[in-house]
Motif scaffolding. Structure first.
Motif, PDB file in Angstrom:
ATOM      1  N   THR A  78       0.847  -1.199   0.000  1.00  0.00           N
ATOM      2  CA  THR A  78       0.000   0.000   0.000  1.00  0.00           C
ATOM      3  C   THR A  78       0.876   1.240   0.000  1.00  0.00           C
ATOM      4  O   THR A  78       1.849   1.306   0.765  1.00  0.00           O
ATOM      5  CB  THR A  78      -0.915   0.012   1.240  1.00  0.00           C
ATOM      6  OG1 THR A  78      -1.707  -1.175   1.245  1.00  0.00           O
ATOM      7  CG2 THR A  78      -1.829   1.225   1.228  1.00  0.00           C
ATOM      8  N   VAL A  80       0.670   5.257   0.614  1.00  0.00           N
ATOM      9  CA  VAL A  80      -0.195   6.288   1.195  1.00  0.00           C
ATOM     10  C   VAL A  80       0.408   7.658   0.901  1.00  0.00           C
ATOM     11  O   VAL A  80       1.548   7.953   1.308  1.00  0.00           O
ATOM     12  CB  VAL A  80      -0.350   6.101   2.715  1.00  0.00           C
ATOM     13  CG1 VAL A  80      -1.253   7.197   3.289  1.00  0.00           C
ATOM     14  CG2 VAL A  80      -0.926   4.721   3.026  1.00  0.00           C
ATOM     15  N   TYR A 120      -1.551   2.256   8.933  1.00  0.00           N
ATOM     16  CA  TYR A 120      -0.998   1.518   7.795  1.00  0.00           C
ATOM     17  C   TYR A 120       0.421   1.042   8.151  1.00  0.00           C
ATOM     18  O   TYR A 120       1.410   1.597   7.664  1.00  0.00           O
ATOM     19  CB  TYR A 120      -0.971   2.399   6.550  1.00  0.00           C
ATOM     20  CG  TYR A 120      -2.332   2.884   6.110  1.00  0.00           C
ATOM     21  CD1 TYR A 120      -3.110   2.136   5.234  1.00  0.00           C
ATOM     22  CD2 TYR A 120      -2.854   4.089   6.573  1.00  0.00           C
ATOM     23  CE1 TYR A 120      -4.366   2.580   4.818  1.00  0.00           C
ATOM     24  CE2 TYR A 120      -4.103   4.537   6.175  1.00  0.00           C
ATOM     25  CZ  TYR A 120      -4.848   3.769   5.299  1.00  0.00           C
ATOM     26  OH  TYR A 120      -6.093   4.207   4.894  1.00  0.00           O
ATOM     27  N   ILE A 191      -3.523   5.068  -1.601  1.00  0.00           N
ATOM     28  CA  ILE A 191      -4.483   5.763  -0.748  1.00  0.00           C
ATOM     29  C   ILE A 191      -4.044   7.222  -0.643  1.00  0.00           C
ATOM     30  O   ILE A 191      -2.866   7.507  -0.444  1.00  0.00           O
ATOM     31  CB  ILE A 191      -4.538   5.153   0.671  1.00  0.00           C
ATOM     32  CG1 ILE A 191      -4.616   3.629   0.593  1.00  0.00           C
ATOM     33  CG2 ILE A 191      -5.717   5.724   1.449  1.00  0.00           C
ATOM     34  CD1 ILE A 191      -5.809   3.103  -0.130  1.00  0.00           C
ATOM     35  N   TYR A 193      -4.696  11.008   1.257  1.00  0.00           N
ATOM     36  CA  TYR A 193      -5.297  11.845   2.302  1.00  0.00           C
ATOM     37  C   TYR A 193      -4.991  13.301   1.969  1.00  0.00           C
ATOM     38  O   TYR A 193      -3.830  13.660   1.717  1.00  0.00           O
ATOM     39  CB  TYR A 193      -4.707  11.519   3.676  1.00  0.00           C
ATOM     40  CG  TYR A 193      -5.256  10.256   4.301  1.00  0.00           C
ATOM     41  CD1 TYR A 193      -6.315  10.299   5.207  1.00  0.00           C
ATOM     42  CD2 TYR A 193      -4.718   9.016   3.990  1.00  0.00           C
ATOM     43  CE1 TYR A 193      -6.820   9.145   5.783  1.00  0.00           C
ATOM     44  CE2 TYR A 193      -5.215   7.856   4.555  1.00  0.00           C
ATOM     45  CZ  TYR A 193      -6.264   7.930   5.461  1.00  0.00           C
ATOM     46  OH  TYR A 193      -6.776   6.779   6.029  1.00  0.00           O
ATOM     47  N   VAL A 216      -5.712   6.449  -7.876  1.00  0.00           N
ATOM     48  CA  VAL A 216      -6.111   6.343  -6.470  1.00  0.00           C
ATOM     49  C   VAL A 216      -7.125   5.213  -6.279  1.00  0.00           C
ATOM     50  O   VAL A 216      -8.128   5.149  -6.988  1.00  0.00           O
ATOM     51  CB  VAL A 216      -6.711   7.679  -5.975  1.00  0.00           C
ATOM     52  CG1 VAL A 216      -7.285   7.531  -4.577  1.00  0.00           C
ATOM     53  CG2 VAL A 216      -5.646   8.766  -5.992  1.00  0.00           C
ATOM     54  N   ASP A 217      -6.846   4.314  -5.339  1.00  0.00           N
ATOM     55  CA  ASP A 217      -7.796   3.254  -5.004  1.00  0.00           C
ATOM     56  C   ASP A 217      -8.802   3.707  -3.953  1.00  0.00           C
ATOM     57  O   ASP A 217      -9.934   3.240  -3.922  1.00  0.00           O
ATOM     58  CB  ASP A 217      -7.044   2.023  -4.484  1.00  0.00           C
ATOM     59  CG  ASP A 217      -6.211   1.371  -5.573  1.00  0.00           C
ATOM     60  OD1 ASP A 217      -6.788   0.646  -6.390  1.00  0.00           O
ATOM     61  OD2 ASP A 217      -4.983   1.602  -5.610  1.00  0.00           O
ATOM     62  N   ASP A 218      -8.382   4.620  -3.079  1.00  0.00           N
ATOM     63  CA  ASP A 218      -9.282   5.153  -2.058  1.00  0.00           C
ATOM     64  C   ASP A 218      -8.750   6.517  -1.640  1.00  0.00           C
ATOM     65  O   ASP A 218      -7.542   6.769  -1.694  1.00  0.00           O
ATOM     66  CB  ASP A 218      -9.356   4.223  -0.847  1.00  0.00           C
ATOM     67  CG  ASP A 218     -10.711   4.308  -0.143  1.00  0.00           C
ATOM     68  OD1 ASP A 218     -11.479   5.240  -0.455  1.00  0.00           O
ATOM     69  OD2 ASP A 218     -10.986   3.460   0.720  1.00  0.00           O
ATOM     70  N   GLY A 277     -14.047   9.719  -3.091  1.00  0.00           N
ATOM     71  CA  GLY A 277     -13.599   9.366  -1.759  1.00  0.00           C
ATOM     72  C   GLY A 277     -14.574   9.776  -0.675  1.00  0.00           C
ATOM     73  O   GLY A 277     -15.774   9.970  -0.920  1.00  0.00           O
ATOM     74  N   SER A 293     -11.987   6.187   7.643  1.00  0.00           N
ATOM     75  CA  SER A 293     -10.703   5.783   7.065  1.00  0.00           C
ATOM     76  C   SER A 293     -10.047   4.689   7.884  1.00  0.00           C
ATOM     77  O   SER A 293      -9.341   3.833   7.352  1.00  0.00           O
ATOM     78  CB  SER A 293      -9.774   6.985   6.935  1.00  0.00           C
ATOM     79  OG  SER A 293      -9.455   7.514   8.199  1.00  0.00           O
ATOM     80  N   SER A 297      -8.920   1.166   6.352  1.00  0.00           N
ATOM     81  CA  SER A 297      -7.487   0.843   6.312  1.00  0.00           C
ATOM     82  C   SER A 297      -7.230  -0.636   6.495  1.00  0.00           C
ATOM     83  O   SER A 297      -6.190  -1.147   6.072  1.00  0.00           O
ATOM     84  CB  SER A 297      -6.735   1.647   7.379  1.00  0.00           C
ATOM     85  OG  SER A 297      -7.095   1.219   8.687  1.00  0.00           O
ATOM     86  N   TYR A 300      -6.347  -2.567   3.415  1.00  0.00           N
ATOM     87  CA  TYR A 300      -5.092  -2.292   2.730  1.00  0.00           C
ATOM     88  C   TYR A 300      -3.929  -2.700   3.627  1.00  0.00           C
ATOM     89  O   TYR A 300      -3.466  -1.940   4.463  1.00  0.00           O
ATOM     90  CB  TYR A 300      -5.002  -0.810   2.364  1.00  0.00           C
ATOM     91  CG  TYR A 300      -6.159  -0.365   1.505  1.00  0.00           C
ATOM     92  CD1 TYR A 300      -6.225  -0.724   0.165  1.00  0.00           C
ATOM     93  CD2 TYR A 300      -7.207   0.380   2.045  1.00  0.00           C
ATOM     94  CE1 TYR A 300      -7.288  -0.334  -0.631  1.00  0.00           C
ATOM     95  CE2 TYR A 300      -8.269   0.779   1.255  1.00  0.00           C
ATOM     96  CZ  TYR A 300      -8.310   0.418  -0.080  1.00  0.00           C
ATOM     97  OH  TYR A 300      -9.371   0.806  -0.855  1.00  0.00           O
TER      98      TYR A 300
END
Length: 342
Positions: A78, A80, A120, A191, A193, A216-218, A277, A293, A297, A300
């Motif tokens: 993952t 981030v 994560y 991911i 933010y 972006v996956d999320d 999102g 979130s 998480s 992931y």
């Protein structure tokens, strides 16, 4: 290893054509031998041998192969990406994070980042700060402590250089960094933010974040601050973020009074929608560790999966062995025939 097949080295167009041409030469020689047997020194054994050479060459042209099953291990990690607003309004002390204590918006952002690192544990992290422009401060790294240290050093940009805040400032930096990450690790989950108060004071039209959706996956947009807002401290280059500088407050030129900055949840919700999102507001009772979130998480994590694949492996050595034997026989026959004719 199983399944005999053909995999022409010259391809499925040129390979069969070449094989048929060689076989045609062998057949043509056999026909010629049958018609001119009485007028040649060649024997039936010579004819059979030369036809076998043509058959062997045609077989080699088609490249005999076997189907081999292999197992490969895929590691899916993952990545981030954290984009943090560092405009002057982030120094306003109207935020809270999991307790009634009033802190600056940037302090709340720091605590958000620390929780992200904890959520994560196996991820790689990248940090982008944005104000007048965007800056990739932390290139993608598996060292979560590096992102935490970066968060501790974040300061708001000086109000003397501010030309108005814009939420689209980090898009270009994020796009380049995410594209590079996708090229290096195409199986990783990405991911994003975005942490901001949502304030948009620049005169230009904000660009959409939808260009990032391809990578972006999320995504989670985190709002810090309050709807009531607060006065913006005037900060110099050396002023600590979140603290009221000695110079006082930023003055609103339209009123001549200290400007008030308020959390713009509508703008942040729009950004979340553009990224497909989720928007989260952190305050005295809500943190990212207890919000949506945190629940997401769990999906992931570093995963290792075994994938079985099949490939073709050429098996041509038997053909070469037969060809070598036939050519050796042919050479010996020529030598014997030459000595007899002397």
């Amino acid at each position: 290893m199983n399944g005999l097949t053909f995999s022409p080295a010259l391809g499925w167009i040129a390979g069969p054509i070449a094989a048929v041409a060689v076989l045609a030469l062998g057949v043509a020689y056999a026909v010629w031998f049958a018609r001119h047997r009485d007028g040649t020194d060649a024997t039936a054994a010579d004819c059979v041998r030369r036809v076998l050479i043509a058959v062997t060459l045609a077989t080699l042209t088609m490249t005999p192969s076997t189907t081999v099953a292999t197992t490969s291990r895929a590691v899916n990690a993952t990545d981030v990406f954290v984009a943090v607003d560092v405009t002057g309004s982030m120094a306003v002390r109207d935020a809270a994070y999991g307790s009634p204590e009033t802190i600056s918006r940037l302090d709340a952002a720091r605590r958000v980042i620390r929780d992200i690192v904890r959520m994560y544990p196996d991820a790689s992290f990248a940090g982008v700060s944005f104000g007048v422009g965007g800056s990739l401060d932390v290139p993608l790294t598996p060292d979560g402590a590096a992102l935490g240290n970066w968060a501790d050093t974040l300061t708001t940009e000086s109000t003397s250089v501010s030309t108005g805040s814009s939420l689209d400032a980090p898009i270009d930096r994020l796009l380049l960094a995410m594209k590079a990450a996708a090229e290096r690790h195409p199986d990783d989950a990405v991911i994003l933010y975005v942490i901001s108060d949502g304030e948009q004071t620049s005169q230009g039209t904000r660009r959409t974040y939808s260009s990032l959706r391809a990578y972006v996956d999320d995504a989670f947009v985190v709002g810090v601050g309050s709807a009531q807002g607060g006065m913006i401290p005037r900060t110099a280059d050396s002023a600590a973020s979140g603290a009221n500088a000695d110079d006082g407050w930023v003055i609103d030129p339209s009123t001549g009074q200290p400007g008030v900055s308020k959390l713009d949840e509508a703008a942040l919700t729009a950004v979340a929608d553009e990224l497909s999102g989720t928007y989260e507001h952190v305050d005295d009772t809500h943190t990212v560790a207890s919000g949506a979130s945190s629940k997401a998480s769990g999906k992931y994590r570093l995963t290792v999966s075994d994938k079985e694949r099949t490939r073709t492996a050429p098996v041509v050595w038997p053909c070469y062995a037969v060809l070598l034997a036939l050519l050796t026989w042919e050479a010996a026959s020529w030598i014997v025939t030459s000595r007899r004719l002397l």
